[in-house]
Design a protein around this motif. Structure first.
Motif, mmCIF file in Angstrom:
data_model
loop_
_atom_site.group_PDB
_atom_site.id
_atom_site.type_symbol
_atom_site.label_atom_id
_atom_site.label_comp_id
_atom_site.label_asym_id
_atom_site.label_seq_id
_atom_site.Cartn_x
_atom_site.Cartn_y
_atom_site.Cartn_z
ATOM 1 N N ILE A 121 10.228 -54.500 46.855
ATOM 2 C CA ILE A 121 8.617 -54.922 47.225
ATOM 3 C C ILE A 121 7.759 -54.505 46.027
ATOM 4 O O ILE A 121 6.824 -55.204 45.853
ATOM 5 N N VAL A 122 7.902 -53.934 44.206
ATOM 6 C CA VAL A 122 7.589 -53.586 43.623
ATOM 7 C C VAL A 122 7.648 -54.607 42.939
ATOM 8 O O VAL A 122 6.139 -55.935 41.963
ATOM 9 N N ARG A 123 8.923 -55.533 42.499
ATOM 10 C CA ARG A 123 8.770 -56.450 42.030
ATOM 11 C C ARG A 123 8.159 -58.109 43.044
ATOM 12 O O ARG A 123 7.679 -59.027 41.848
ATOM 13 N N ASP A 136 10.647 -42.916 34.355
ATOM 14 C CA ASP A 136 10.873 -43.430 36.104
ATOM 15 C C ASP A 136 9.718 -43.948 36.918
ATOM 16 O O ASP A 136 10.701 -44.906 37.330
ATOM 17 N N TYR A 137 8.641 -44.294 36.351
ATOM 18 C CA TYR A 137 8.077 -44.761 37.175
ATOM 19 C C TYR A 137 7.814 -46.591 36.589
ATOM 20 O O TYR A 137 8.395 -47.666 37.774
ATOM 21 N N LEU A 138 8.109 -46.752 36.075
ATOM 22 C CA LEU A 138 8.562 -47.593 34.843
ATOM 23 C C LEU A 138 10.128 -48.287 35.582
ATOM 24 O O LEU A 138 9.903 -49.706 35.758
ATOM 25 N N VAL A 157 3.833 -49.805 30.794
ATOM 26 C CA VAL A 157 4.139 -50.471 29.683
ATOM 27 C C VAL A 157 2.688 -49.477 28.326
ATOM 28 O O VAL A 157 3.264 -49.120 27.905
ATOM 29 N N LEU A 158 1.514 -49.982 28.842
ATOM 30 C CA LEU A 158 0.420 -49.113 27.804
ATOM 31 C C LEU A 158 0.206 -47.913 28.534
ATOM 32 O O LEU A 158 -0.518 -47.640 26.923
ATOM 33 N N GLY A 179 15.284 -44.151 28.098
ATOM 34 C CA GLY A 179 14.828 -42.994 29.152
ATOM 35 C C GLY A 179 16.087 -42.540 29.650
ATOM 36 O O GLY A 179 15.415 -40.414 28.951
ATOM 37 N N PRO A 180 17.605 -42.829 29.489
ATOM 38 C CA PRO A 180 18.587 -41.076 29.204
ATOM 39 C C PRO A 180 18.405 -40.833 28.345
ATOM 40 O O PRO A 180 18.933 -39.365 28.232
ATOM 41 N N ASP A 181 18.587 -41.295 27.120
ATOM 42 C CA ASP A 181 18.353 -40.051 25.327
ATOM 43 C C ASP A 181 16.991 -39.660 25.469
ATOM 44 O O ASP A 181 17.457 -38.716 24.996
ATOM 45 N N LEU A 182 16.256 -39.270 26.405
ATOM 46 C CA LEU A 182 14.716 -39.171 26.022
ATOM 47 C C LEU A 182 15.190 -37.812 27.188
ATOM 48 O O LEU A 182 14.223 -36.467 26.918
ATOM 49 N N MET A 183 15.597 -38.129 28.144
ATOM 50 C CA MET A 183 15.442 -37.068 29.069
ATOM 51 C C MET A 183 16.016 -35.560 28.629
ATOM 52 O O MET A 183 16.041 -34.676 28.752
ATOM 53 N N LEU A 184 17.709 -36.433 28.181
ATOM 54 C CA LEU A 184 18.752 -35.244 27.646
ATOM 55 C C LEU A 184 17.664 -34.616 26.276
ATOM 56 O O LEU A 184 18.055 -33.377 25.947
#
Length: 601
Positions: free
Chosen positions: A331-333, A322-324, A346-347, A273-278
């Protein structure tokens, strides 16, 4: 979009101006941020009091309760934007302050050292200070990503052919005045830590999908929808408890079945995630800029192969990640095992990988090359008096006018002339201690590395052919490997001799050769070694204190000469001019130096 083009004649003035402008902007944002922070704090207290008041004095709550809460949310968003604006100015100021440090000669120890690129097998990197503190890499590197660092390091280690060098030179000239563009590359991301691990990210993009069956997406969607509908129906009294329980158990069983694979896929996506954002932000800045050099235009063109700008494709993936990450919400858990929240995203991420994953390596390579070129462009901008070398076909050749060491501040660097070619392949450099022999050798090697990486060089003129740069200047022993300095040195000499078998002529820079043995063996070994180098078409210099070695040019003939550095005694103090003179040195300063520190000799 074209960023502001800045004249290259006044880098120090431009950097100082930008620091001043950004400091004023930062002060303004800081004042507003503090004011909004106080407002946010007061509004938060008011919201609590207002809600308590409405609940206590009215029989029921109404929409008036939400008005101050909505205002508080708006103020909180504004406060966050102001904080990001202050952070952005801080990073931009740091970019220009680092540039000023390079211009003022105070940059050592403040940047990326690149020590991880040092390899014992490299024939010159440690000897020429290519990596490490106060190294050439630290002076050059402005890369924001590890991909950029790796490309720049590779360019310093592996000399490029002349056509490639000329392409990099044109790109560096194009990028040189684009100060604001280089600023934007440097200020990407939320902090100053390096990001984008190219190897891991490319491997993740090319890895086999965790969930390959086409049934799984359909099954997950149907079961999640069935559970939601059954609960809604149960709330309205349409469905029985047994139906809800049965579907819940079925979904829990499916979740348990996928838990291990799902956990691994989630972890891998969140790590990226962080690498993809940068990466997305760097690519977006690159896509918006309009260039003129063929190399930069070629890089931009190859990024469009998928029909969608890479920055937009990666931004889409960022949203999915981000959604992941929202799955960490409590609550989501709770509901994730029955609605397959993580599995659904993930899919979706694996669907993205199937389409764009193979392109990640190309995108990373492009970003790495862009940042390496930007580093060369910045170096070009900050050294307007340096020149780009001219490459010739008559190998071997290294002909320089006013050549000086680029890691020494210009006002202290002493220029010298040098010519090495087919007619003059060997120079024996004699001279006293501290007269500048080793620095001269290093200056030749570092400029040769700069020239073949695509950067300008510290000289009035440099003409050279492609050369394999080698050195034996600071060969170290190894306690761990049980290797003495002498044994390490002769291994290096064997490596240099082996490189003369290659297609590119060798440039050798040898300081105090074979000093770990007696003078008799040293003379025989040095004479045999350098004679063989000359026979194999290599060119270079050998520095020495041992005047016996100055007899070697007489034995080799016209292809070798003696030169020297010298000192002079003035008012009881030794002085050096660091200039190279023809012939053999006639003085020695070892005893005066020993006496100058109080040794009785």
């Amino acid at each position: 979009m074209v960023s502001e083009i800045v004249p290259s004649a006044a880098p120090r003035a431009e950097y100082s101006r930008r620091v001043e402008v950004l400091s004023v902007e930062r002060s303004g944002f800081q004042r507003r941020e503090r004011l909004v922070g106080y407002v946010q704090l007061g509004l938060g207290a008011f919201c609590v009091a207002w809600i308590l008041f409405r609940v206590r004095h009215f029989s029921r709550t109404d929409l008036l309760v939400l008005i101050p809460v909505a205002v508080f949310v708006v103020i909180a968003v504004l406060h966050g934007r102001l904080l990001r604006a202050v952070s952005l100015r801080n990073r931009a100021i740091a970019f220009y302050e680092q540039g000023l440090a390079r211009l003022n000669g105070t940059w050592a120890g403040s940047g990326a050292t690149g020590e991880r690129f040092l390899q014992p097998s490299d024939p010159c990197a440690r000897d020429l200070d290519l990596f490490g503190r106060a190294s050439l890499f630290e002076l050059l590197c402005t890369a924001r990503t590890r991909a950029g660092e790796e490309v720049l390091a590779r360019w310093l280690i592996a000399p490029a052919p002349p056509d490639e060098v000329r392409a990099r030179q044109a790109a560096a000239i194009d990028l040189s005045p684009r100060v604001r563009f280089r600023e934007s590359l440097s200020t990407m991301g939320e902090d100053l830590a390096l990001g984008v691990r190219p190897g891991q990210l490319a491997d993740w993009g090319e890895a086999k999908a965790t969930f390959t069956s086409r049934v799984i997406p359909i099954l997950a969607a149907v079961l999640a929808l069935a559970w939601i509908l059954s609960v809604v129906a149960w709330l309205f009294g349409v469905a029985s408890n047994f139906l809800v329980l049965a579907i819940t158990v079925a979904n829990l069983v499916v979740s348990h079945r996928f838990r291990l694979r799902l956990g691994e896929a989630v972890h891998a996506a969140e790590e990226a995630g962080p690498d993809l954002m940068l990466l997305s932000r760097v690519l977006a800045a690159f896509e918006r800029e309009e260039f003129s050099s063929p190399r930069l235009l070629q890089l931009q063109a190859q990024l469009q192969q998928q029909g969608m700008p890479p920055s937009r494709a990666i931004a889409k993936l960022n949203r999915l990640v981000d959604y992941l990450e929202d799955a960490h919400n409590f609550i989501v858990r709770i509901f994730d095992p029955v609605i397959f929240y993580r599995l659904q995203f993930v899919l979706a991420i694996e669907g993205w990988r199937r389409r764009f994953g193979p392109s990640l390596r190309l995108w990373l390579d492009s970003v790495g090359e862009l940042e390496a070129l930007a580093a060369l462009g910045g170096y070009t901008y900050e050294h307007p008096e340096d020149v780009f070398p001219e490459f010739v076909d008559c190998a071997p050749c290294f002909e320089a006018e006013a050549l000086a060491h680029p890691l020494i501040p210009r006002e202290r660097a002493v220029p010298n002339e040098l010519r090495l070619d087919r007619d003059l392949q060997l120079i024996i450099v004699s001279g006293p201690n501290m007269a500048g022999k080793s620095t001269f050798l290093r200056g030749i090697g570092v400029n040769a590395v700069l020239a073949q990486s695509g950067a300008p060089v510290r000289a009035a003129k440099l003409k050279l052919s492609p050369l394999t740069v080698t050195a034996s200047i600071c060969v170290l022993d190894s306690l761990e490997g049980g290797i003495s300095r002498f044994y390490a040195e002769i291994h290096r000499l064997k490596q240099i001799m082996d490189l003369t078998q290659g297609p590119v002529p060798v440039l050798f820079l040898l300081d105090e050769l074979l000093s770990g043995t007696n003078s008799h063996d040293r003379l025989i070994g040095t004479r045999s070694f350098v004679t063989k180098l000359v026979e194999r078409g290599a060119v270079g210099l050998v520095s020495t204190h041992d005047l016996a070695l100055t007899a070697i040019p007489q034995e080799i003939g016209s292809k070798a000469i003696n030169c020297h550095f010298e000192d002079h005694l003035e008012d009881g103090q030794l002085h050096f001019d660091y200039k190279l003179y023809p012939g053999i040195v006639q003085t020695s300063n070892a005893l005066p130096l020993m006496r100058s520190i109080g040794l009785e000799v």
